[in-house]
Design a protein around this motif. Structure first.
Motif, mmCIF file in Angstrom:
data_model
loop_
_atom_site.group_PDB
_atom_site.id
_atom_site.type_symbol
_atom_site.label_atom_id
_atom_site.label_comp_id
_atom_site.label_asym_id
_atom_site.label_seq_id
_atom_site.Cartn_x
_atom_site.Cartn_y
_atom_site.Cartn_z
ATOM 1 N N ARG A 1 78.915 -3.696 -4.477
ATOM 2 C CA ARG A 1 78.052 -4.664 -3.794
ATOM 3 C C ARG A 1 78.623 -6.075 -3.837
ATOM 4 N NH1 ARG A 1 72.469 -2.312 -6.289
ATOM 5 N NH2 ARG A 1 72.475 -0.415 -5.058
ATOM 6 N N LEU A 2 79.653 -6.255 -4.626
ATOM 7 C CA LEU A 2 80.246 -7.573 -4.799
ATOM 8 C C LEU A 2 81.182 -7.882 -3.646
ATOM 9 C CD1 LEU A 2 80.096 -9.703 -7.045
ATOM 10 C CD2 LEU A 2 82.113 -8.675 -8.039
ATOM 11 N N ARG A 3 81.022 -9.034 -3.073
ATOM 12 C CA ARG A 3 81.852 -9.416 -1.928
ATOM 13 C C ARG A 3 82.968 -10.385 -2.306
ATOM 14 N NH1 ARG A 3 80.693 -5.226 0.070
ATOM 15 N NH2 ARG A 3 78.716 -4.938 1.070
ATOM 16 N N SER A 4 82.964 -10.868 -3.519
ATOM 17 C CA SER A 4 83.956 -11.850 -3.945
ATOM 18 C C SER A 4 84.920 -11.230 -4.950
ATOM 19 C CB SER A 4 83.257 -13.057 -4.576
ATOM 20 O OG SER A 4 84.205 -13.887 -5.206
ATOM 21 N N ILE A 5 86.182 -11.287 -4.640
ATOM 22 C CA ILE A 5 87.192 -10.771 -5.569
ATOM 23 C C ILE A 5 87.273 -11.643 -6.819
ATOM 24 C CG2 ILE A 5 89.236 -11.943 -4.664
ATOM 25 C CD1 ILE A 5 90.336 -8.831 -4.939
ATOM 26 N N TYR A 6 86.896 -12.918 -6.670
ATOM 27 C CA TYR A 6 86.902 -13.835 -7.823
ATOM 28 C C TYR A 6 85.841 -13.433 -8.842
ATOM 29 C CZ TYR A 6 89.761 -16.500 -4.632
ATOM 30 O OH TYR A 6 90.753 -16.873 -3.755
ATOM 31 N N LEU A 7 84.669 -13.029 -8.373
ATOM 32 C CA LEU A 7 83.626 -12.560 -9.294
ATOM 33 C C LEU A 7 84.042 -11.244 -9.957
ATOM 34 C CD1 LEU A 7 80.326 -13.423 -7.367
ATOM 35 C CD2 LEU A 7 81.309 -14.581 -9.353
ATOM 36 N N ALA A 8 84.753 -10.409 -9.210
ATOM 37 C CA ALA A 8 85.258 -9.160 -9.783
ATOM 38 C C ALA A 8 86.257 -9.464 -10.898
ATOM 39 C CB ALA A 8 85.909 -8.300 -8.699
ATOM 40 N N PHE A 9 87.114 -10.461 -10.682
ATOM 41 C CA PHE A 9 88.054 -10.870 -11.731
ATOM 42 C C PHE A 9 87.310 -11.439 -12.941
ATOM 43 C CE2 PHE A 9 91.646 -10.730 -8.686
ATOM 44 C CZ PHE A 9 92.580 -10.114 -9.507
ATOM 45 N N LEU A 10 86.250 -12.196 -12.696
ATOM 46 C CA LEU A 10 85.451 -12.728 -13.807
ATOM 47 C C LEU A 10 84.815 -11.593 -14.604
ATOM 48 C CD1 LEU A 10 83.713 -15.885 -12.316
ATOM 49 C CD2 LEU A 10 85.419 -15.793 -14.119
ATOM 50 N N LEU A 11 84.301 -10.577 -13.912
ATOM 51 C CA LEU A 11 83.743 -9.409 -14.595
ATOM 52 C C LEU A 11 84.823 -8.716 -15.418
ATOM 53 C CD1 LEU A 11 81.415 -7.422 -15.132
ATOM 54 C CD2 LEU A 11 82.140 -6.183 -13.077
ATOM 55 N N LEU A 12 86.008 -8.573 -14.844
ATOM 56 C CA LEU A 12 87.131 -7.962 -15.556
ATOM 57 C C LEU A 12 87.460 -8.749 -16.826
ATOM 58 C CD1 LEU A 12 89.446 -5.906 -15.749
ATOM 59 C CD2 LEU A 12 90.765 -7.405 -14.235
#
Length: 180
Positions: free
Chosen positions: A39-50
């Motif tokens: 559901r995440l549209r931002s790769i930056y937020l995905a990196f933050l989660l990582l």
């Protein structure tokens, strides 16, 4: 058929329980993170989660190493003076093998699996948008591994040298969770 001695039987049951619990937790966390990432549209937020998952794994590794290196004696004095968290820290120290297993192995391995899954999801997102996707995917996997191993290596000495303050901080945290 010979029976196992009581201590071995208890250890065997604990190992099976930890394995089953880890299986369930890893599965649930993986499903949850994959739903979140889908559901995440931002790769930056995905990196933050990582990065968050990697840091949680490192934090628990620090606690796991510290609990095996700490000296119990100073905590008796703190507990006698009824300092907040001292009794909880003693409880952890007396179960150091279980605490270290939970922190370093269970949480650490779950975070490793999650970081692999998250980095795979990020890599798939990159594959859909980039020509050099194979190179970017390899770089991402290498970065996750290097970051995790590098920081854990760096924090081992700190965990051993500061075991007393780390275990006491965890004891205080448990004390405050219990009393709030």
């Amino acid at each position: 058929m010979p029976t196992l001695p009581k201590k071995r039987h208890k250890a065997w049951r604990r190992a099976v329980a930890m394995s089953v619990g880890t299986f369930i937790a890893a599965g649930l966390f993986t499903i949850g993170s994959q739903i979140y990432l889908s559901r995440l549209r931002s790769i930056y937020l995905a990196f933050l989660l990582l990065l968050l998952v990697i840091m949680i794994g490192i934090l628990f590794d620090i606690i796991g190493v510290a609990i095996t290196a700490v000296d119990e004696v100073p905590f008796h004095s703190r507990a006698a003076r009824k300092l907040p968290g001292a009794a909880h820290a003693l409880h952890l120290i007396r179960r150091a093998d279980q605490v270290a297993n939970f922190c370093s192995d269970v949480i650490g391995d779950i975070c490793g699996i999650l970081s692999g899954g998250i980095s795979t999801a990020i890599a798939l997102s990159i594959i859909l948008h980039e020509e050099l996707s194979w190179l970017l995917t390899a770089i991402l996997a290498g970065m996750v591994a290097a970051l995790t191993v590098g920081i854990k290596t760096f924090t081992k000495k700190y965990s051993i040298n500061e075991a007393d303050s780390i275990v006491y901080a965890v004891g205080k945290l448990l004390y405050y969770f219990k009393h709030t």
